[in-house]
Design an enzyme around this catalytic site. Structure first.
Site, PDB file in Angstrom:
ATOM      1  N   ASP A 164       1.196  -1.030   0.336  1.00 43.25           N
ATOM      2  CA  ASP A 164      -0.239  -0.312  -0.190  1.00 43.25           C
ATOM      3  C   ASP A 164       0.895   1.114   0.145  1.00 43.25           C
ATOM      4  OD1 ASP A 164      -2.226  -2.032   0.304  1.00 43.25           O
ATOM      5  OD2 ASP A 164      -2.475  -1.468   2.303  1.00 43.25           O
ATOM      6  N   GLY A 165       2.521   0.891   0.673  1.00 45.45           N
ATOM      7  CA  GLY A 165       2.907   2.229   0.254  1.00 45.45           C
ATOM      8  C   GLY A 165       3.232   2.844  -0.863  1.00 45.45           C
ATOM      9  N   ASN A 187      -4.502   9.066   2.804  1.00 47.39           N
ATOM     10  CA  ASN A 187      -5.153   7.747   3.705  1.00 47.39           C
ATOM     11  C   ASN A 187      -5.068   8.904   5.337  1.00 47.39           C
ATOM     12  OD1 ASN A 187      -4.648   5.251   3.762  1.00 47.39           O
ATOM     13  ND2 ASN A 187      -2.610   4.943   4.441  1.00 47.39           N
ATOM     14  N   ASP A 240      -3.679  11.495  23.368  1.00 47.83           N
ATOM     15  CA  ASP A 240      -2.547  11.035  22.470  1.00 47.83           C
ATOM     16  C   ASP A 240      -2.395  11.785  21.426  1.00 47.83           C
ATOM     17  OD1 ASP A 240      -1.281   9.603  25.112  1.00 47.83           O
ATOM     18  OD2 ASP A 240      -1.354   7.893  23.515  1.00 47.83           O
TER      19      ASP A 240
END
Length: 451
Positions: A196-197, A292, A322
């Site tokens: 996917d990268g 994304n 966070d």
């Protein structure tokens, strides 16, 4: 007046309003390429609406048209994505409709002219991809007579540069360097080899119109890569011939505005530097296209992040935890789903907001319309700075006075489907994420019911 009469009047009004003001020629209103809501961040004027209903003209037709700026609408729906992808590809339109919303399942790719150039993206530092990469490039150059673009650092791999047999082929390649060379209007379509990268990386190379992307599953997860490499020749040939199913993966247009504070010494008339110093600020804006997600987190600090979230200029909440994830529907199956968000099909026009470990029992992920504008800033009482990244890259620190503005981009990524957008997505859910995998309950017989 009867409903039929009202319909007739409305029909005549629409027909009259679709006439060109200059020549009286009737034109069609198509799902036009954007000059979109998120492009400039302003209000829609009556003049801009009139221009959108006129005949489509090239931006270079006149200086007046090129200088005009389309401004952002206040519609809750995201801007209609552009329907041209790169220099030669476009979406096959329905010629029978005057004004229509095209069914996403019927989105098909077609070519205005036969494609002649292709960008091949390979996952770096992966020896298992060397042979598929060589086979594909040989097929594209020798069999299909395509102009192949490859990143320069790929050819610097010793396993490729040291191959004398493949060296003759590499001399025909066109090379580029990330952030230095502009590939706009040079590449007709893209082929990704890896996970996917590679698709995320392909998206980052194009800040405006993106050529169609064909992704082969040669990585680890492969949620966004539906094609198998075993039959690559027939599949690539089919894409070159056109008329393939595509899914338009919306992107986020992100603008980071940084407040740069500099101390500058005051100088008197004689050139003597005075001890007192004034602090002057200057603003620097950087823009990104994100496929994304945008992730804002607390970085190396042990304190909770404390950031304000605005929607269309209104403060809706302060995030204490966070961090925060703002994702596209495509990104909903990435970091967001790991943080407890729902999964959204890529054809759904939406933006997802997901807190990361919020210090609250009631802060749940939410989905907002694609047409809104989000803004993220450090709260005044934040104890520390925050950090932001875009699709896992370009990580940078966010300080007091900095802001991150997020809208839906009008330049989606046209991802070529193996079958169609719906089947491919559910296939990825089942194969990659094992969605709803459970041992089935045994059948209850009539004898068992007695007990």
């Amino acid at each position: 007046m009867t409903s039929a009469g009202r319909a007739s009047l409305i029909g005549r009004f629409l027909a009259a309003s679709l006439c060109d003001m200059d020549g009286g020629e009737e034109v069609r209103v198509e799902a036009a390429p954007y000059c979109c809501s998120s492009c400039d961040g302003g209000e829609v004027t009556g003049r801009s609406l009139a221009r959108r209903n006129r005949k489509t003209r090239s931006l270079s037709t006149s200086s007046a048209s090129s200088s005009f700026e389309y401004r952002r609408t206040q519609s809750l729906h995201g801007p209609s994505p552009v329907t041209t992808f790169g220099p030669k590809a476009c979406m096959l339109q329905n010629p029978h409709a005057v004004m229509h919303i095209q069914d996403p399942a019927s989105q098909r790719l077609t070519w205005n002219k036969p494609p002649k150039s292709v960008l091949v993206i390979k996952k770096i530092r992966d020896a298992s991809l060397l042979q598929p990469f060589k086979e594909l490039c040989l097929f594209l150059t020798e069999v299909k007579n395509m102009i192949v673009y490859v990143e320069k650092k790929i050819l610097e791999d010793p396993a490729i540069s040291g191959d004398e047999n493949f060296g003759a082929i590499t001399k025909k390649f066109c090379t580029f360097r990330e952030d230095l060379d502009d590939l706009s209007n040079r590449v007709d379509f893209i082929i990704c080899l890896g996970g996917d990268g590679t698709l995320l990386y392909a998206s980052s190379l194009f800040q405006e119109s993106v050529p169609p992307v064909m992704a082969f599953h040669l990585g680890s997860l492969g949620f966004l890569t539906p094609f198998k490499f075993d039959t690559y020749q027939s599949q690539v040939t089919q894409i070159i011939e056109g008329n393939a199913a595509i899914v338009l993966r919306s992107r986020l247009k992100v603008r980071v505005l940084k407040e740069n504070w500099e101390k500058k010494a005051r100088v008197d008339e004689k050139g003597i530097i005075l001890t007192n110093r004034d602090i002057e600020s200057s603003r620097k804006a950087v823009q990104y296209q994100v496929l994304n997600e945008v992730v804002v987190d607390r970085g190396p600090s042990s304190y909770l992040s404390n950031v304000d979230l605005f929607l269309d200029g209104h403060l809706i909440t302060t995030v204490q935890g966070d961090g925060l994830i703002v994702s596209t529907p495509t990104g909903s199956t990435a970091y967001a789903v790991a943080a407890g968000a729902s999964m959204i099909h890529p054809n759904v026009p939406a933006i997802m907001i997901t807190p990361i470990c919020p210090h609250s029992l009631s802060f749940r992920p939410i989905v907002v319309p694609a047409g809104v504008e989000l803004k993220i800033m450090l709260s005044r009482d934040a104890r520390n700075t925050a950090w932001v990244s875009f699709d896992g890259r370009k990580r940078q620190e966010i300080c007091h006075g900095d802001s991150i503005t997020i809208t839906t981009s009008c330049f989606p990524v046209p991802s070529i489907c193996f079958r169609d957008p719906v089947n491919d997505w559910f296939e990825s859910l089942a194969q990659c994420l094992h969605w709803n995998v459970r041992k089935k309950q045994n059948y209850l017989s009539s004898e068992d019911e007695e007990f």
